[in-house]
Design a protein around this motif. Structure first.
Motif, short mmCIF file in Angstrom:
data_model
loop_
_atom_site.label_atom_id
_atom_site.label_comp_id
_atom_site.label_asym_id
_atom_site.label_seq_id
_atom_site.Cartn_x
_atom_site.Cartn_y
_atom_site.Cartn_z
N UNK A 87 0.85 -1.19 0.00
CA UNK A 87 0.00 0.00 0.00
C UNK A 87 0.89 1.24 0.00
N UNK A 88 0.40 2.30 -0.64
CA UNK A 88 1.25 3.48 -0.80
C UNK A 88 1.62 4.08 0.56
N UNK A 89 0.67 4.09 1.52
CA UNK A 89 1.03 4.68 2.82
C UNK A 89 2.09 3.84 3.53
N UNK A 90 2.07 2.53 3.29
CA UNK A 90 3.10 1.67 3.88
C UNK A 90 4.46 1.95 3.26
N UNK A 91 4.46 2.09 1.91
CA UNK A 91 5.73 2.33 1.21
C UNK A 91 6.31 3.68 1.61
N UNK A 92 5.44 4.67 1.77
CA UNK A 92 5.90 6.01 2.13
C UNK A 92 6.49 5.99 3.53
N UNK A 93 5.81 5.29 4.43
CA UNK A 93 6.31 5.16 5.80
C UNK A 93 7.67 4.47 5.81
N UNK A 94 7.80 3.41 4.99
CA UNK A 94 9.05 2.66 4.86
C UNK A 94 10.16 3.60 4.39
N UNK A 95 9.88 4.39 3.36
CA UNK A 95 10.90 5.31 2.83
C UNK A 95 11.32 6.32 3.90
N UNK A 96 10.34 6.82 4.67
CA UNK A 96 10.66 7.78 5.74
C UNK A 96 11.55 7.14 6.79
N UNK A 97 11.20 5.90 7.19
CA UNK A 97 11.99 5.19 8.20
C UNK A 97 13.39 4.90 7.67
N UNK A 98 13.47 4.53 6.39
CA UNK A 98 14.76 4.22 5.79
C UNK A 98 15.66 5.45 5.83
N UNK A 99 15.06 6.60 5.46
CA UNK A 99 15.87 7.82 5.45
C UNK A 99 16.27 8.23 6.86
N UNK A 100 15.39 7.95 7.84
CA UNK A 100 15.67 8.39 9.20
C UNK A 100 16.62 7.44 9.92
N UNK A 101 16.42 6.11 9.79
CA UNK A 101 17.24 5.20 10.58
C UNK A 101 17.65 3.93 9.83
N UNK A 102 17.60 3.97 8.50
CA UNK A 102 18.05 2.82 7.73
C UNK A 102 17.17 1.59 7.80
N UNK A 103 15.89 1.79 8.09
CA UNK A 103 14.94 0.67 8.21
C UNK A 103 14.90 -0.15 6.93
N UNK A 104 14.91 -1.46 7.08
CA UNK A 104 14.94 -2.34 5.92
C UNK A 104 13.84 -3.38 6.06
N UNK A 105 13.07 -3.60 5.01
CA UNK A 105 12.07 -4.66 5.07
C UNK A 105 11.73 -5.13 3.66
N UNK A 106 10.64 -5.87 3.57
CA UNK A 106 10.18 -6.43 2.29
C UNK A 106 8.69 -6.15 2.20
N UNK A 107 8.22 -5.89 0.98
CA UNK A 107 6.80 -5.66 0.79
C UNK A 107 6.33 -6.56 -0.33
N UNK A 108 5.25 -7.30 -0.09
CA UNK A 108 4.75 -8.15 -1.17
C UNK A 108 3.24 -8.29 -1.09
N UNK A 109 2.63 -8.36 -2.27
CA UNK A 109 1.18 -8.51 -2.35
C UNK A 109 0.83 -8.87 -3.78
N UNK A 110 -0.46 -9.00 -4.03
CA UNK A 110 -0.91 -9.28 -5.37
C UNK A 110 -1.23 -7.95 -6.03
N UNK A 111 -0.73 -7.72 -7.24
CA UNK A 111 -1.03 -6.46 -7.92
C UNK A 111 -2.49 -6.48 -8.39
N UNK A 112 -3.23 -5.39 -8.16
CA UNK A 112 -4.62 -5.35 -8.63
C UNK A 112 -4.72 -5.48 -10.15
N UNK A 113 -3.59 -5.23 -10.81
CA UNK A 113 -3.56 -5.38 -12.26
C UNK A 113 -3.78 -6.80 -12.74
N UNK A 114 -3.90 -7.76 -11.80
CA UNK A 114 -4.19 -9.14 -12.17
C UNK A 114 -5.48 -9.19 -12.99
N UNK A 115 -6.35 -8.18 -12.86
CA UNK A 115 -7.55 -8.12 -13.69
C UNK A 115 -7.19 -8.00 -15.17
N UNK A 116 -6.10 -7.27 -15.46
CA UNK A 116 -5.70 -7.14 -16.86
C UNK A 116 -5.12 -8.45 -17.38
#
Lengths: 311, 336
Positions: free
Chosen positions: B246-275
């Motif tokens: 989710x965009x708010x999760x990714x944004x939070x991740x980027x903020x944490x990364x810039x602030x304290x080097x936070x590292x993680x993984x994000x995975x989900x199903x793309x809604x584009x699976x409809x295409x």
């Protein structure tokens, strides 16, 4: 009347018992943390519950099922209008309350002009509100302005700001019901509509104001919840439909109307948060949790209503 | 029919015949969708609409229409499918309210010669195609990732989805399999976050006081930001939270990364699976030999691709990819 006969007592006892059971598990650790979380999340349930209580007090058949959709629509439009810009918090609040007032007027218009039962009218209207919310922003989560988010998640004198808002509204509703003529009109309307009308109570005005009030309470909750949790989501109101009715009933208000109970709503709101936390803490699965929550609610309602019957 | 209308339609037919080369140019495809009430489904509908519109403009198909039921009920969706059969659609792309309750309607569609391709919420009826996601593998992958980052192990908190839904059971099963494999981890708490940030935040805030120190949080998507907020509100150190695109999760991740080097993984199903489902349906209509069981890959975002993903994800939405005809052909080929 002894203290035991107060119907609101049971929801507070249940909340205290759930609180104690969690602390029993942790050995007393985290009490402040837990109380703070309960007050934060209980505040949202309490505010919608106060609104629902006013409507239920209007008498049999009166209930507002559009609360979740009104919350979602008000929060979506307010957060979209604010767009995360600083200094727009009050404009956003005005929009949310305006949406609430409009939804309330629309609900009452359906009930009064088309003579629809409130259950049907508010359910049908909620589909419209939900669709408007989807259409207006396609489910995008826009962040609240930073100052507003800090307010919604912040604290004052150790208590969450949202809980202060909920407390202030509870006191206002209590004063209105117990000390003001308008509150007496509401109770009279709920106890016997025909008698109230013959006694000169402007019953339709009372009903109109009540439906507008519940929608505005829902809109305010939506605005605060979206600011608290970092944006409005299309399904943010979903759990507040049953929640709003449950806190009224557990709180000791009569589901048949004409009798309301403000302190009970707050006790029930805290209980609803704490009971789920307790069952989660004890590792109950989703099925067991739902069954136990339902059983406990029934037990409290029976306890509160038998006490009332005896007095 | 008046003369002018006849002329007009004749001209139209000539135009279609002249421009379009694909064999499916006269085919009509419908999307039957059971729910639209969250950002993932909204992104899914938008992707389907843009893919469909482009395909119609290019003359690949004659129509690509999306329909959503209002109440998320299997009965309502079954009636919707029956309407689509009567309206003469050649293919129905289906995100189903239930894996089994729609089987009767799906069978009717197959018997009427309609191609049915189910995705995300798949149906078990054998005559339909299934574009499934290996949700259990997603759960296992989360724990595998945690094992690489936290070799010493520790206590985990599990955020589950909506109770009683197949997807929730599958992801959770995968997570528990992963934990059984990596015995250094221990799931000490489990709450239902309903794939919603505010619900997850509330549930986590309620269970945190009773939990020991948490080193990692395994999630199902749409609940990571709320979890992070609950840890912050309780003044606890932020654990390693696996996110869900989710965009708010990714944004939070980027903020944490810039602030304290936070590292993680994000995975989900793309809604584009409809295409992807759209192109698979088109390929089936085109006479291609397509296996009934297809698997769609996850959309994974790592530390290296975070900025790129954040830049292409609309604010408040979910990271997405639009699948092309070539992607669909690749998925079909790999299933042969």
């Amino acid at each position: 009347m002894t203290i035991l006969a107060k119907p609101w007592l049971w929801s507070w006892l249940a909340a205290a018992a759930a609180f104690a059971l969690i602390l029993g598990l942790t050995g007393g650790r985290g009490a402040g943390e837990l109380a703070y979380a309960a007050l934060s999340f209980g505040a949202f349930a309490a505010i919608v519950g106060l609104g629902q209580m006013l409507v239920i007090t209007l008498g049999p058949g009166n209930v507002d099922l559009s609360i979740p959709a009104t919350m979602t629509l008000a929060a979506t439009l307010a957060l979209k209008a604010m767009g995360g810009e600083p200094g727009t918090a009050f404009a956003g609040l005005a929009i949310a309350l305006g949406v609430g007032a409009a939804a309330g007027i629309a609900n009452y218009a359906l009930i009064f002009l088309l003579r629809l039962p409130p259950i049907i009218a508010t359910l049908a209207a909620s589909l419209v509100y939900q669709s408007l919310a989807i259409w207006s922003n396609r489910g995008l989560r826009i962040k609240p302005p930073e100052g507003l988010a800090d307010f919604a998640t912040g604290r004052f004198l150790g208590m969450p700001n949202v809980a202060w808002v909920g407390l202030a509204l509870a006191i206002a509703v209590w004063v209105l019901l117990e000390r003001a003529v308008a509150g007496r009109w509401l109770l009279a309307t709920g106890q016997n509509l025909r008698a109230a009308r013959l006694a000169g109570v402007p019953v339709e005005l009372v009903r109109a104001c009540t439906y507008v009030a519940v929608a505005m309470f829902a809109a305010l909750t939506g605005y605060l919840l979206a600011s608290f949790s970092g944006g409005a989501a299309l399904n943010m109101g979903a759990e507040y439909l049953l929640m709003s009715i449950a806190v009224v009933v557990i709180g000791g208000s009569s589901i048949a109307g004409g009798n309301s109970n403000v302190p009970g709503v707050w006790g029930a709101a805290l209980f609803m948060f704490l009971v789920v936390s307790m069952l989660n803490s004890y590792g109950a699965g989703a099925g067991a949790r739902n069954v136990l929550t339902g059983a406990i609610i029934i037990a409290i309602v029976i306890a509160a209503s038998t006490r009332r019957a005896r007095t | 029919m008046t003369n002018s209308m006849m002329l007009f339609s004749a001209a139209g037919l000539a135009l279609i015949a002249g421009l379009a080369e694909a064999d499916t140019s006269g085919k009509r495809i419908a999307l039957s969708n059971n729910y639209a009430g969250n950002s993932w489904r909204q992104a899914m509908l938008e992707t389907f609409e843009s893919t469909g519109k482009q395909a119609v403009a290019d003359g690949v198909v004659a129509a690509a229409d999306a329909y959503t039921t209002s109440e998320n009920q299997a009965t309502e969706q079954a009636a919707q499918i029956q309407n689509m059969i009567l309206q003469g659609y050649d293919a129905i792309i289906l995100n189903a309210a239930s894996p089994t309750a729609l089987n009767g309607a799906v069978k009717e569609a197959c018997d009427a010669g309609v191609t049915v391709v189910s995705f995300d919420g798949i149906v078990t009826e054998p005559c339909a195609w299934r574009i499934a996601v290996d949700f259990a593998a997603m759960g296992r992958e989360e724990v595998d990732y945690l094992a690489t980052r936290l070799p010493d192990g520790g206590n985990l908190l599990e955020i589950r989805g909506l109770a009683g839904v197949f997807v929730d059971d599958e992801i959770s099963k995968g997570i528990h399999e992963g934990v059984a494999e990596h015995s250094q981890f221990d799931i000490v708490g489990s709450v239902h976050g309903d794939w919603a940030q505010d619900v997850a935040q509330k549930a986590v805030a309620g269970i945190l006081p009773s939990l020991p120190d948490i080193v990692g949080v395994v999630t199902q998507g749409g609940d990571g930001y709320g979890t992070a907020q609950a840890f912050r509100a309780a003044d606890r150190p932020t654990p390693l939270i696996v996110l869900g695109n989710r965009q708010d999760e990714l944004k939070w991740w980027a903020e944490q990364r810039d602030a304290n080097g936070y590292e993680t993984l994000s995975l989900s199903i793309a809604p584009g699976v409809a295409s992807l489902a759209f192109w698979v349906a088109q390929q089936v209509l085109d006479g291609e030999d397509v296996a009934k069981e297809l698997t769609v890959p996850f959309l994974k975002i790592t530390q290296d691709t975070l900025d790129e993903a954040l830049a292409t994800t609309p604010e408040g939405s979910v990271a997405n990819v639009t699948y092309s005809l070539e992607d669909a052909q690749q998925v079909i080929a790999s299933a042969r």
